[in-house]
Scaffold this motif. Structure first.
Motif, PDB file in Angstrom:
ATOM      1  N   UNK A   1      21.191  -8.028   4.203  1.00 45.79           N
ATOM      2  CA  UNK A   1      22.118  -8.016   3.081  1.00 45.79           C
ATOM      3  C   UNK A   1      22.536  -9.449   2.787  1.00 45.79           C
ATOM      4  N   UNK A   2      22.283  -9.873   1.557  1.00 43.18           N
ATOM      5  CA  UNK A   2      22.501 -11.282   1.210  1.00 43.18           C
ATOM      6  C   UNK A   2      23.468 -11.465   0.050  1.00 43.18           C
TER       7      UNK A   2
ATOM      8  N   UNK B   1      26.309  -2.860  -6.230  1.00 46.55           N
ATOM      9  CA  UNK B   1      25.254  -2.645  -5.251  1.00 46.55           C
ATOM     10  C   UNK B   1      25.243  -3.807  -4.270  1.00 46.55           C
ATOM     11  N   UNK B   2      24.495  -3.624  -3.201  1.00 48.35           N
ATOM     12  CA  UNK B   2      24.273  -4.683  -2.223  1.00 48.35           C
ATOM     13  C   UNK B   2      22.887  -5.286  -2.454  1.00 48.35           C
ATOM     14  N   UNK B   3      22.812  -6.593  -2.384  1.00 47.28           N
ATOM     15  CA  UNK B   3      21.526  -7.278  -2.517  1.00 47.28           C
ATOM     16  C   UNK B   3      20.889  -7.395  -1.138  1.00 47.28           C
TER      17      UNK B   3
ATOM     18  N   UNK C   1      17.930  -0.625  -2.975  1.00 47.07           N
ATOM     19  CA  UNK C   1      19.129  -1.452  -2.960  1.00 47.07           C
ATOM     20  C   UNK C   1      18.782  -2.858  -3.418  1.00 47.07           C
ATOM     21  N   UNK C   2      19.668  -3.395  -4.256  1.00 48.59           N
ATOM     22  CA  UNK C   2      19.457  -4.746  -4.742  1.00 48.59           C
ATOM     23  C   UNK C   2      18.719  -4.788  -6.065  1.00 48.59           C
ATOM     24  N   UNK C   3      18.123  -3.665  -6.482  1.00 51.64           N
ATOM     25  CA  UNK C   3      17.345  -3.677  -7.710  1.00 51.64           C
ATOM     26  C   UNK C   3      18.202  -3.854  -8.949  1.00 51.64           C
TER      27      UNK C   3
ATOM     28  N   UNK D   1      26.718 -12.178  -6.494  1.00 54.83           N
ATOM     29  CA  UNK D   1      27.509 -13.099  -5.679  1.00 54.83           C
ATOM     30  C   UNK D   1      26.826 -13.154  -4.322  1.00 54.83           C
ATOM     31  N   UNK D   2      26.196 -14.296  -4.029  1.00 49.15           N
ATOM     32  CA  UNK D   2      25.408 -14.423  -2.809  1.00 49.15           C
ATOM     33  C   UNK D   2      26.299 -14.632  -1.593  1.00 49.15           C
TER      34      UNK D   2
END
Length: 585
Positions: free
Chosen positions: A277-278, A269-271, A29-31, A287-288
């Motif tokens: 999760x950020x 996706x989720x960062x 996730x986040x990649x 989008x942070x």
């Protein structure tokens, strides 16, 4: 009962493959951030995914708590499935019903919900919903142009249960002038069925509009709908009710609070950074989220892969009336970061007719006197007037090769058609030709001919009709007790005696409508706690991640407390999530 909830211990092959497609091959996730150059990178305190009832309530709450908030929405419109709906909202003890004189109490509500839900959902989540729901309604009225009306007489779905209320607890949005949105009104998702031009219609009106040809109250309500429309036209307004009013009112609140809603901006996706999760990855970049992400992206009713993996057959994506963008993106993103899933086998079911343009979700049609619901063997199998979700549960539970229940058949006679509105076809008017040519409806001059056309045993269907007609004469359904519950009688015909739900089928021609397992959306999703925080299978919290609405497992479990059991909890847990973020250092 339906099968137990499916709770994968890790991401499914379906989710992993979809994640790989999004992230350029990386199953982390986040990649995705590394697979496509970001055009922009911005930071907010809270990022909300989805501009439906859950997401917009969450965003409004976060903004009013002083948090810099943004909403990202996959669709080119806002409102999601809520904008398409009748927008009933089930919230016990809210200020609207108390002001209307409803004798509700927290103890009654808790007893009722516990009986409806059983042990499927932790009691802490039930309590959180009941506690925060009234505050949410009050908050929305203070911070948006939305006002609400008590749906007087729309019974709880199980009024005989302890704490159940025959007069109901549901509310719906009051009329709203769409012009308050200015140019943004053009981005409002369309309703499921358009209101006739010149009329202003509430959800609570449909009961009487269906009876307008046979009941003086129906004519009175029809006149009131026309008068509201006339008044609005004279004032130069764009009158909105039901889901249109709810979505527009929430969007107006966000406009006033300065919350941007980014349409055509899907979650990819989720960062995740250091286990937290950020932010969210979108086609335009990252989008942070400094404080948290709230996923209110809806269910997976339009994902063929997810429905095939998690739900019973036959199933598909053509029988749902949920927003077409609801393909489970938020649920899959949560699954990839370790979220446990609940209730994925279930949905907000209801009997539907697969009409050629779109499925029609049956409410009054199967409750009105002069109809029966039969299986492929020509036998009744359920109380036709039962809560719609229960009817479909029975269809699935009893479906087999020797006793097919999918499709089932709604049988009516011409006497029924002479008296009641059917979908949007007025009494006495012919049904559209395409209903018959598509196989959604059949017509014959005898019960035996009708049975032959739909492929059920002639003698069995004749016996079923004869037995039912005997029940209609006595007013007592000895097989399925139709009409015994106050809920059964809500959509019935009060002028029919001795039971407003029962009338014989006797006047040819006879009609059969194909009935399939429709739904308002799926009800399974990420497992959450009483604070709307997303949980892993071991019960630990995924920091920074929250979920509400149909992206989360429903607080109603496998059941349905009353009209608005989808939207009421969705808005409530959006409110809970935003407040938890604001309250957490």
């Amino acid at each position: 009962m339906v099968e137990s909830s499916l709770t994968p211990q890790g991401p499914s092959r379906r989710a992993l493959l979809r994640g790989a497609a999004v992230t350029g091959g990386a199953l982390v996730a986040g990649a995705a951030l590394g697979s496509a150059p970001a055009r922009a990178e911005v930071e907010y305190d809270v990022v909300v995914v989805g501009a439906g009832a859950a997401g917009m309530t969450a965003a409004l709450t976060a903004a009013k708590r002083g948090l810099r908030t943004v909403v990202v929405e996959k669709a080119p419109t806002f409102g999601g499935s809520a904008a398409r709906s009748g927008a009933g909202i089930w919230i016990p003890c809210n200020e609207v019903i108390l002001a209307a004189g409803v004798q509700d109490t927290p103890a009654k509500a808790a007893a009722y919900l516990a009986r409806v839900v059983g042990d499927t959902v932790p009691i802490e989540r039930q309590r959180a919903f009941l506690s925060a729901g009234p505050a949410m309604i009050s908050f929305v009225m203070r911070n948006s142009p939305l006002r609400f009306r008590f749906m007087d007489g729309y019974s709880d779905y199980y009024p005989e249960f302890p704490g159940g209320m025959p007069n109901g607890r549901s509310i719906e949005p009051a009329q709203l002038d769409g012009h308050i949105l200015g140019a943004e009104l053009a981005n409002l998702n369309a309703p499921y069925i358009q209101t006739p031009a010149g009329l202003v219609v509430y959800s609570a009106d449909y009961k009487w509009l269906t009876l307008a040809a046979v009941n003086p109250k129906g004519l009175e309500v029809s006149s009131a709908c026309l008068w509201r429309g006339t008044e609005a036209a004279l004032r130069g307004e764009k009158p909105l009710t039901m889901g249109q009013s709810l979505a527009a009112g929430l969007r107006a609140g966000l406009l006033s609070a300065g919350v941007p809603v980014l349409l055509n901006t899907p979650l990819l996706d989720l960062k995740v950074e250091s286990g937290r999760v950020t932010g969210v990855v979108t086609p335009g970049g990252l989008v942070k989220a400094k404080r948290g992400v709230i996923v209110g992206s809806g269910g997976f009713e339009h994902s063929a892969a997810m429905r095939t993996e998690f739900q019973r057959q036959p199933i598909g994506t053509s029988w749902t009336v949920g927003a077409k963008e609801n393909t489970g993106d938020g649920i899959e993103a949560g699954e990839r970061v370790g979220a446990a899933l609940d209730l994925m086998d279930d949905a907000w079911w209801g009997p539907a007719i697969p009409l050629p343009d779109e499925p029609y979700f049956c409410l009054a049609e199967r409750t009105l006197p002069g109809c029966v619901l039969v299986n492929g063997n020509g036998a009744r199998f359920v109380n036709e007037g039962a809560p719609y979700s229960d009817v479909v549960h029975v269809m699935y539970d009893r479906n087999s090769a020797s006793a097919p229940h999918i499709p089932a058949w709604l049988i009516v006679d011409q006497n029924y058609r002479n008296k009641y509105l059917f979908r949007d076809v007025a009494p006495l008017l012919p049904l559209p030709d395409e209903w018959f040519s598509s196989g959604a409806a059949f017509k014959a001059w005898t019960i035996e001919q009708l049975a032959q056309k739909i492929g059920v045993p002639q003698a069995a269907l004749r016996g079923t009709i004869d037995r039912f007609n005997g029940f209609a004469a006595t007013g007592k359904d000895l097989d399925f007790h139709r009409g015994d519950s106050a809920y059964d009688r809500y959509y019935a015909d009060p002028l029919v005696k001795p039971n407003p739900c029962l009338a014989p089928l006797w006047l040819p021609p006879f009609y059969a409508f194909k009935i399939v397992p429709g739904d308002l959306g799926t009800k399974g999703g990420m497992r959450t706690d009483a604070r709307a925080r997303v949980l892993r299978a071991d019960g630990s919290v995924i920091p920074g991640l929250y979920a509400a609405g149909n992206a989360s497992g429903a607080v109603m479990g496998h059941s349905y407390a009353g009209s608005g059991s989808t939207i009421g909890p969705a808005m409530t847990f959006g409110y809970v999530a935003a407040n938890d973020i604001a309250d957490t250092p």
